[in-house]
Design an enzyme around this catalytic site. Structure first.
Site, PDB file in Angstrom:
ATOM      1  N   ARG A 270      -8.582   1.768   4.576  1.00 20.55           N
ATOM      2  CA  ARG A 270      -7.887   0.589   4.048  1.00 20.55           C
ATOM      3  C   ARG A 270      -6.394   0.845   4.181  1.00 20.55           C
ATOM      4  NH1 ARG A 270      -5.647  -1.290  -0.771  1.00 20.55           N
ATOM      5  NH2 ARG A 270      -6.123  -3.457  -1.318  1.00 20.55           N
TER       6      ARG A 270
ATOM      7  N   LYS B  94       0.352   5.656  -0.367  1.00 21.67           N
ATOM      8  CA  LYS B  94       0.282   5.997  -1.782  1.00 21.67           C
ATOM      9  C   LYS B  94       1.287   7.076  -2.162  1.00 21.67           C
ATOM     10  CE  LYS B  94      -4.218   4.117  -2.874  1.00 21.67           C
ATOM     11  NZ  LYS B  94      -5.585   4.325  -3.369  1.00 21.67           N
TER      12      LYS B  94
END
Length: 267
Positions: free
Chosen positions: A243, A204
């Site tokens: 994840r 991210k």
């Protein structure tokens, strides 16, 4: 949890696995690299992403879920929409990962309750196009905890078995980079809720910003070591799962933490 984005516009690997056959092969590869669960999604939820027509999402997701599930892979479906979740479950998905926590589609929670499948409830305030306009918190840890628990209660009140619910603090969703770091520093507050915790930090933007140089943020596909560090910290905090886009290093890190826990317990 290994990620398969069947999308042309994912922030991480947009278009690489857009073909259903390529997406399924990627899922098999993730399992070979250590993923316990393959998360298949057909709609990007990166900041600013446009919504996808339901028929298009179904076309992208269901064939991939079916092919993986038919081969014995444990599959979760990453969707906010009940119709997609229902058809994915019929195709063999064993878990629904809804970034809206059941708030985007009123039909989602009743569907999950009927299907009796595990359900990921993520902290969520708004859709992708608006979510970064909703980053005001009095205290980001306390506010996210409160809002997430309120949604947990709402989902349970609507008939979902609380034992089937996984919580996710929603890193990057209506959060600034600094707020993401604050949440990560207090993961123990979330694991203390006595529900499985999913941490989704892989590649991210706040990792790219941390690793930036004079050229700019670290490119997306060069954030794996930082992702592995987050996976290690998540495992140490007692998270249920992480994840990730490339599970090999994270799976190794989780095994190291598990072995240390075993040694400390004297087993």
């Amino acid at each position: 949890m290994g990620v398969v984005n069947v999308t042309p516009d994912s922030f991480s690997d947009g278009g690489r696995w857009f073909d259903p056959g390529a997406a399924a092969e990627r899922g098999f590869e993730l399992v070979r690299h250590g993923a316990d669960l393959v998360d298949v999604g057909g709609e990007s939820t990166r900041p600013g992403a446009l919504p996808v027509d339901r028929e298009e999402e179904l076309r992208r997701v269901v064939p991939v879920v079916r092919r993986l599930a038919d081969a014995g892979v444990l599959v979760s479906v990453d969707t906010m929409w009940a119709e997609t979740a229902e058809q994915a479950i019929e195709a063999g998905a064993v878990l629904v990962n809804d970034v809206s926590g059941g708030r985007a589609d009123p039909a989602m929670v009743p569907l999950v309750a009927r299907a009796e499948v595990p359900f990921v409830v993520m902290h969520w305030r708004a859709h992708s196009q608006q979510m970064q306009q909703h980053t005001e918190y009095r205290d980001v840890v306390e506010d996210v905890l409160t809002e997430l628990w309120e949604q947990f209660d709402a989902v349970c009140d609507a008939g979902v078995d609380p034992e089937r619910i996984v919580l996710d603090p929603g890193l990057g969703f209506s959060k600034t980079g600094d707020q993401n770091w604050t949440l990560l520093a207090h993961l123990d507050r979330f694991t203390s809720l006595d529900r499985p915790l999913l941490v989704a930090a892989s590649r991210k933007g706040f990792l790219g910003a941390l690793l930036a140089d004079e050229v700019g943020p670290r490119p997306v596909d060069e954030r794996e070591d930082a992702t592995t560090a987050i996976s290690t910290l998540s495992a140490l905090a007692g998270a249920w799962g992480v994840r990730v886009h490339d599970p090999r290093r994270s799976a190794d890190a989780v095994r190291v933490v598990a072995r240390l826990r075993q040694e400390r317990s004297g087993e």
